[in-house]
Design an enzyme around this catalytic site. Structure first.
Site, PDB file in Angstrom:
ATOM      1  N   ALA A 126      35.994  40.822  43.657  1.00  0.00           N
ATOM      2  CA  ALA A 126      37.133  41.319  44.445  1.00  0.00           C
ATOM      3  C   ALA A 126      36.713  42.509  45.304  1.00  0.00           C
ATOM      4  O   ALA A 126      37.080  42.594  46.485  1.00  0.00           O
ATOM      5  CB  ALA A 126      38.289  41.704  43.525  1.00  0.00           C
TER       6      ALA A 126
ATOM      7  N   LYS B 205      39.999  36.119  35.785  1.00  0.00           N
ATOM      8  CA  LYS B 205      40.899  37.109  35.193  1.00  0.00           C
ATOM      9  C   LYS B 205      40.761  38.480  35.851  1.00  0.00           C
ATOM     10  O   LYS B 205      39.655  38.953  36.062  1.00  0.00           O
ATOM     11  CB  LYS B 205      40.588  37.226  33.700  1.00  0.00           C
TER      12      LYS B 205
ATOM     13  N   GLY C 155      32.968  40.726  36.180  1.00  0.00           N
ATOM     14  CA  GLY C 155      32.565  39.836  37.276  1.00  0.00           C
ATOM     15  C   GLY C 155      33.659  39.684  38.327  1.00  0.00           C
ATOM     16  O   GLY C 155      33.386  39.680  39.529  1.00  0.00           O
ATOM     17  N   CYS C 156      34.893  39.583  37.862  1.00  0.00           N
ATOM     18  CA  CYS C 156      36.020  39.399  38.798  1.00  0.00           C
ATOM     19  C   CYS C 156      36.262  40.672  39.600  1.00  0.00           C
ATOM     20  O   CYS C 156      36.619  40.602  40.786  1.00  0.00           O
ATOM     21  CB  CYS C 156      37.275  38.983  38.039  1.00  0.00           C
ATOM     22  N   THR C 157      36.057  41.815  38.986  1.00  0.00           N
ATOM     23  CA  THR C 157      36.209  43.085  39.703  1.00  0.00           C
ATOM     24  C   THR C 157      35.122  43.216  40.766  1.00  0.00           C
ATOM     25  O   THR C 157      35.411  43.582  41.912  1.00  0.00           O
ATOM     26  CB  THR C 157      36.169  44.271  38.719  1.00  0.00           C
TER      27      THR C 157
END
Length: 158
Positions: A49, A39, A44-46
């Site tokens: 990325a 998401k 974690g995704c930030t």
């Protein structure tokens, strides 16, 4: 069906953050780092990325493109890219068909609740469209360095 290293990578045609169709075949002749994440805008995704962003130039020198995939829509992807200055496309997989093709749409458990979602994973696809390496159940810390080291080693062999 489990996706195995050495097999042809499942093809895809997905919309990016700009509303443009992106096909795996568009990148023939390049290495493709295809990473699936749950998401946009989550911690974690930030981090993941931004780690790919910070290593983007190094990957480019190894003839590689980076593509992120999540179930988020174009608008969320565009906002995520703008907020964090991401130099690569994020692809929309709202119906999770590509996540299923790559076997990363799985049953997850959190706080005693079960639900279907993306298992954080990265795939390295070679210049001919073959799956060279799969990293599943990825832990974000040091992951990008591991992908870079593997790709650099592969490129050095050629």
């Amino acid at each position: 069906m489990t996706l195995l290293e050495g097999q042809k990578a499942p093809d895809f045609s997905l919309m990016n953050e700009k509303g443009e169709m992106v096909h795996l075949a568009d990148f023939k002749g390049k290495n493709v780092i295809l990473y699936f994440y749950p998401k946009d805008m989550t911690p974690g995704c930030t981090t993941e990325a931004c780690d790919f962003r910070d290593k983007f130039e190094d990957f480019s020198h190894l003839n590689a493109v980076v593509l992120g995939v999540s179930p988020d829509n174009e608008k969320k992807h565009a906002k995520f890219i703008d907020k964090h200055g991401l130099p690569f496309s994020l692809l929309v997989d709202e119906d999770h068909a590509i996540a299923e093709a790559y076997d990363v749409w799985t049953l997850k458990k959190m706080y005693g609740r079960e639900y279907m979602g993306i298992e954080r994973s990265t795939f390295l696809i070679d210049t001919e469209g073959k799956l060279v390496k799969a990293w599943r159940k990825v832990r974000v810390k040091n992951h990008i360095e591991e992908v870079y080291a593997y790709l650099a080693e592969q490129e050095a062999k050629q």
